[in-house]
Design a protein around this motif. Structure first.
Motif, mmCIF file in Angstrom:
data_model
loop_
_atom_site.group_PDB
_atom_site.id
_atom_site.type_symbol
_atom_site.label_atom_id
_atom_site.label_comp_id
_atom_site.label_asym_id
_atom_site.label_seq_id
_atom_site.Cartn_x
_atom_site.Cartn_y
_atom_site.Cartn_z
ATOM 1 N N ASP A 127 0.829 -1.202 0.000
ATOM 2 C CA ASP A 127 0.000 0.000 0.000
ATOM 3 C C ASP A 127 0.861 1.249 0.000
ATOM 4 O OD1 ASP A 127 -2.980 -0.907 0.745
ATOM 5 O OD2 ASP A 127 -1.579 -2.151 1.870
ATOM 6 N N THR A 128 0.308 2.331 -0.497
ATOM 7 C CA THR A 128 0.920 3.633 -0.319
ATOM 8 C C THR A 128 0.766 4.023 1.146
ATOM 9 O OG1 THR A 128 0.361 4.256 -2.579
ATOM 10 C CG2 THR A 128 0.910 6.035 -1.052
ATOM 11 N N VAL A 129 1.852 4.145 1.849
ATOM 12 C CA VAL A 129 1.932 4.465 3.275
ATOM 13 C C VAL A 129 1.348 3.321 4.109
ATOM 14 C CG1 VAL A 129 1.501 6.192 5.066
ATOM 15 C CG2 VAL A 129 1.774 6.923 2.694
ATOM 16 N N LEU A 130 0.026 3.319 4.298
ATOM 17 C CA LEU A 130 -0.666 2.288 5.069
ATOM 18 C C LEU A 130 -1.972 1.937 4.365
ATOM 19 C CD1 LEU A 130 -0.222 3.556 8.760
ATOM 20 C CD2 LEU A 130 0.684 1.406 7.842
ATOM 21 N N PRO A 131 -2.540 0.778 4.623
ATOM 22 C CA PRO A 131 -3.793 0.402 3.967
ATOM 23 C C PRO A 131 -4.898 1.431 4.222
ATOM 24 C CG PRO A 131 -2.885 -1.460 5.164
ATOM 25 C CD PRO A 131 -2.072 -0.272 5.544
ATOM 26 N N LEU A 132 -5.560 1.840 3.137
ATOM 27 C CA LEU A 132 -6.728 2.726 3.186
ATOM 28 C C LEU A 132 -6.395 4.121 3.709
ATOM 29 C CD1 LEU A 132 -9.191 0.013 4.500
ATOM 30 C CD2 LEU A 132 -9.076 0.895 2.159
ATOM 31 N N TYR A 133 -5.121 4.436 3.825
ATOM 32 C CA TYR A 133 -4.722 5.769 4.252
ATOM 33 C C TYR A 133 -4.715 6.705 3.039
ATOM 34 C CZ TYR A 133 -1.994 9.536 6.281
ATOM 35 O OH TYR A 133 -1.586 10.767 6.730
ATOM 36 N N ASP B 134 7.118 9.236 3.388
ATOM 37 C CA ASP B 134 7.919 10.454 3.494
ATOM 38 C C ASP B 134 8.929 10.285 4.635
ATOM 39 O OD1 ASP B 134 6.671 11.123 5.959
ATOM 40 O OD2 ASP B 134 5.150 12.355 4.960
ATOM 41 N N GLU B 135 9.763 11.294 4.826
ATOM 42 C CA GLU B 135 10.848 11.175 5.803
ATOM 43 C C GLU B 135 10.315 10.958 7.220
ATOM 44 O OE1 GLU B 135 14.038 10.956 5.184
ATOM 45 O OE2 GLU B 135 13.822 11.243 3.023
ATOM 46 N N GLN C 228 7.345 9.549 8.053
ATOM 47 C CA GLN C 228 6.714 8.228 8.147
ATOM 48 C C GLN C 228 7.748 7.111 8.246
ATOM 49 O OE1 GLN C 228 4.477 8.691 4.573
ATOM 50 N NE2 GLN C 228 2.718 9.635 5.586
ATOM 51 N N ARG C 229 8.954 7.340 7.714
ATOM 52 C CA ARG C 229 10.009 6.329 7.795
ATOM 53 C C ARG C 229 10.548 6.176 9.216
ATOM 54 N NH1 ARG C 229 13.323 7.994 2.257
ATOM 55 N NH2 ARG C 229 11.419 8.217 1.013
ATOM 56 N N LYS C 230 10.173 7.076 10.100
ATOM 57 C CA LYS C 230 10.505 6.928 11.517
ATOM 58 C C LYS C 230 9.516 6.007 12.225
ATOM 59 C CE LYS C 230 12.301 11.677 11.701
ATOM 60 N NZ LYS C 230 12.089 13.037 12.273
ATOM 61 N N CYS C 231 8.378 5.765 11.594
ATOM 62 C CA CYS C 231 7.278 5.037 12.223
ATOM 63 C C CYS C 231 7.209 3.574 11.807
ATOM 64 C CB CYS C 231 5.942 5.698 11.866
ATOM 65 S SG CYS C 231 5.837 7.453 12.266
ATOM 66 N N MET C 232 7.878 3.213 10.737
ATOM 67 C CA MET C 232 7.812 1.879 10.155
ATOM 68 C C MET C 232 8.999 1.719 9.213
ATOM 69 S SD MET C 232 4.465 3.008 7.947
ATOM 70 C CE MET C 232 4.147 1.514 7.055
ATOM 71 N N VAL C 233 9.117 0.582 8.562
ATOM 72 C CA VAL C 233 10.245 0.320 7.669
ATOM 73 C C VAL C 233 9.817 0.538 6.226
ATOM 74 C CG1 VAL C 233 11.868 -1.420 6.838
ATOM 75 C CG2 VAL C 233 11.344 -1.282 9.281
ATOM 76 N N TRP C 234 10.513 1.428 5.575
ATOM 77 C CA TRP C 234 10.245 1.759 4.164
ATOM 78 C C TRP C 234 10.611 0.574 3.281
ATOM 79 C CZ3 TRP C 234 14.046 5.025 0.830
ATOM 80 C CH2 TRP C 234 13.465 5.324 -0.409
ATOM 81 N N ALA D 180 7.885 5.941 -8.131
ATOM 82 C CA ALA D 180 6.747 5.518 -7.306
ATOM 83 C C ALA D 180 7.224 4.549 -6.225
ATOM 84 C CB ALA D 180 5.641 4.928 -8.166
ATOM 85 N N GLN D 181 6.691 3.299 -6.245
ATOM 86 C CA GLN D 181 7.067 2.317 -5.225
ATOM 87 C C GLN D 181 8.527 1.915 -5.303
ATOM 88 O OE1 GLN D 181 4.327 2.099 -7.182
ATOM 89 N NE2 GLN D 181 2.722 0.876 -6.251
ATOM 90 N N GLY D 182 9.189 2.155 -6.420
ATOM 91 C CA GLY D 182 10.569 1.734 -6.622
ATOM 92 C C GLY D 182 10.848 1.574 -8.100
ATOM 93 N N PHE D 183 10.753 0.305 -8.562
ATOM 94 C CA PHE D 183 10.767 -0.035 -9.988
ATOM 95 C C PHE D 183 11.949 0.547 -10.778
ATOM 96 C CE2 PHE D 183 6.116 -0.097 -8.894
ATOM 97 C CZ PHE D 183 6.000 -1.481 -8.872
#
Length: 551
Positions: free
Chosen positions: A295-301, A335-336, A338-344, A457-460
């Motif tokens: 998901d982008t960031v978190l599900p349904l966010y 974003d920078e 959100q990367r403190k809150c979970m693993v990118w 985007a996600q990487g690619f």
């Protein structure tokens, strides 16, 4: 049941835009029926989730293997089959009609009971993967097809009731833990709402033109069928208006992040709560050490706080079980802050720098869901490509999660076995340069760095830059020992490490010696670099590891 929200002391039902903004600011406390959020220090807000610290086991592990396996593997036709079989004229549409019938009569729901997983032996596969060097294993709990591969309290369309009639996640979890590996799950089902919109279509041409596909069927339509008593809408979730430009198959990518401005059909509260409850139930039943969200960031966010609640529930549950936080949560396009809150997580790609926070690349040796044509044409990634990716990622403070596609019957094919064996052989000799390491001052040197492709985007960006060669070196560090991973075998029998030249600002100290597989090598340090003479004879053509010992 109506959702109640509390914002700065005001209770009531809020418009979606207000709710979205409040969720993003971490100002909303949501009170829901169903699975409660576990009590603990983490609350469902970004400010609270910033307490997160990546657990030591994950930092040290570096390498995991993933079974991206479910009912969509039954046709052995590759990824996104349950969507593309409804796209008139596509490869999957044509093959589906030839093998299973027209999607107005035989939809994806009718594929599910054909999936039996009759040769699945998770103990055997996990033993292979442990030998290959994987320190964690991830299994797919559900995909965008909305089918749960576990004993799901909230989704009757699950593998214990249909198809294999087995608890797939339970089996994987038991086998992984038997091998002493950390266990994770991947969760993709938040997107079924828009992803399955193709199932609302009908052929535009031909003898079946205008006859609707099965995406709008309801429980009442099942009388006298094999699915009598089951509600197809619990699977397809298509009792809603289509997204803008839904007829364009590419629209799904534009609305992946639930962007209403791009015309995404926004899920209702019932759908969001069902997803939350399914995922909380998954955590409660199987206690995964890691959850990967596609998901982008978190599900349904940001249209719902379901993802934030799941994050808080996972972290608090982990603390309750272990006495400390041992859980990992992977999310994409962070974003920078959100990367403190979970693993990118970066899909099929790599960062081009040493990242300040631990991150992960996820990729696959073939198609995400098993594709027989890749085996028939011998198109899998080689063990060499996998090891090069692993070395590059680890040098930049990352982990590699590698998917090895599983056939419908639960086995991996002979070409895949050969790839796993190649990884096993290399890791058995050189894994000390991978496990328990940290990045050095720079991640590497060589021509591939100069032509690295940017992320999209996600990487690619995988495979879009210059291929690695013997002049490309990646560095890792363990204590005061520096490892130089040479991504190939030099033709002239020597390696020149330019970053270790005499007077190098990166390595100003003296070098006591250099080893290859425990053998001391002849070296010269001059203004051009550290010149290392390799032993006589053929060297490993995947990658060499030079162990640089400090004086």
């Amino acid at each position: 049941m109506e959702r109640r929200t509390v914002i700065k002391g005001l209770a009531g039902t809020l418009p979606a835009l207000w709710l979205s903004r409040a969720l993003g600011a971490g100002l909303v406390e949501t009170l829901q029926p169903g699975e409660p959020v576990a009590k603990g220090p983490f609350k469902p807000s970004w400010d609270s989730l910033k307490q997160y610290a990546v657990p030591d086991w994950y930092k040290r592990a570096k390498f995991g293997i993933w079974a991206h396996w479910g009912a969509q593997c039954q046709p052995e036709h590759g990824d996104w089959y349950a969507r593309e079989m409804y796209q008139e004229g596509s490869r999957d549409y044509k093959s589906h009609i030839a093998e299973y019938g027209h999607p107005s009569k035989s939809g994806f729901k009718d594929i599910i009971p054909k999936w039996k997983a009759e040769k699945w032996d998770p103990d055997h596969l996990l033993e292979l993967y442990k030998k290959a060097g994987a320190r964690y294993f991830v299994a797919m709990a559900n995909h965008h097809d909305n089918f749960d591969n576990y004993d799901s309290k909230y989704q009757p369309w699950n593998s214990t009731k249909l198809g294999p009639e087995k608890d797939i996640i339970g089996g994987w979890a038991k086998a992984a833990r038997k091998q002493g590996m950390h266990f994770g799950v991947s969760v993709h089902a938040a997107h079924a709402w828009t992803w399955y919109e193709v199932a609302q279509r009908a052929d535009k041409t031909g003898p079946m033109a205008g006859i609707p596909y099965d995406g709008k069927l309801t429980k009442a339509d099942g009388k006298g069928t094999w699915w009598d008593g089951m509600d197809p809408q619990a699977l397809y979730a298509q009792d809603h208006a289509l997204s803008k430009n839904s007829e364009d198959n590419g629209t799904i990518h534009k609305i992946w992040g639930w962007d209403a401005a791009q015309g995404a059909s926004i899920p209702d509260k019932e759908y969001c709560e069902k997803f939350y409850n399914r995922t909380a139930d998954l955590i409660n039943k199987y206690s995964p050490d890691l959850i990967y969200f596609d998901d982008t960031v978190l599900p349904l966010y940001p249209i719902s706080d379901a993802g934030l609640r799941i994050a808080a529930h996972l972290y608090n549950s982990s603390i309750k079980k272990h006495g400390k936080l041992e859980a990992v949560l992977n999310g994409k396009i962070l974003d920078e802050e959100q990367r403190k809150c979970m693993v990118w997580d970066i899909e099929r790609g790599q960062s081009n720098r040493i990242e300040p926070f631990v991150w992960q690349t996820d990729t696959c040796i073939g198609s995400w869901h098993y594709d027989r044509s890749i085996y028939d044409n011998h198109y899998y990634k080689s063990a060499k490509t996998v090891i090069h990716t692993l070395a590059d990622v680890v040098s930049k403070n990352g982990n590699l999660l590698l998917s090895v596609p599983v056939r419908a019957d639960g086995t991996i094919d002979s070409d895949e076995q050969a790839v796993v064996a190649g990884i096993t052989a290399w890791m058995s000799q050189y894994s000390e340069a991978i496990y328990d390491t940290t990045p050095w001052k720079i991640f590497g040197e060589g021509p591939a760095m100069e032509e690295a492709a940017p992320l999209s985007a996600q990487g690619f960006n995988e495979g879009k830059g210059k291929p690695f060669g013997a002049e490309d070196i990646r560095f890792t560090l363990k204590g005061d020992v520096l490892y130089c991973i040479v991504l190939g075998s030099p033709a002239n029998g020597q390696v020149v490490v330019k970053s270790l030249a005499a007077g190098s600002k990166h390595y100003p100290g003296e070098i006591a010696g250099v080893e290859l597989l425990g053998q001391r090598l002849t070296v010269e340090r001059n203004s051009n670099g550290l010149v290392v003479k390799l032993p006589e004879g053929k060297q490993d053509d995947i990658a060499l590891v030079l162990k640089v010992l400090p004086a």
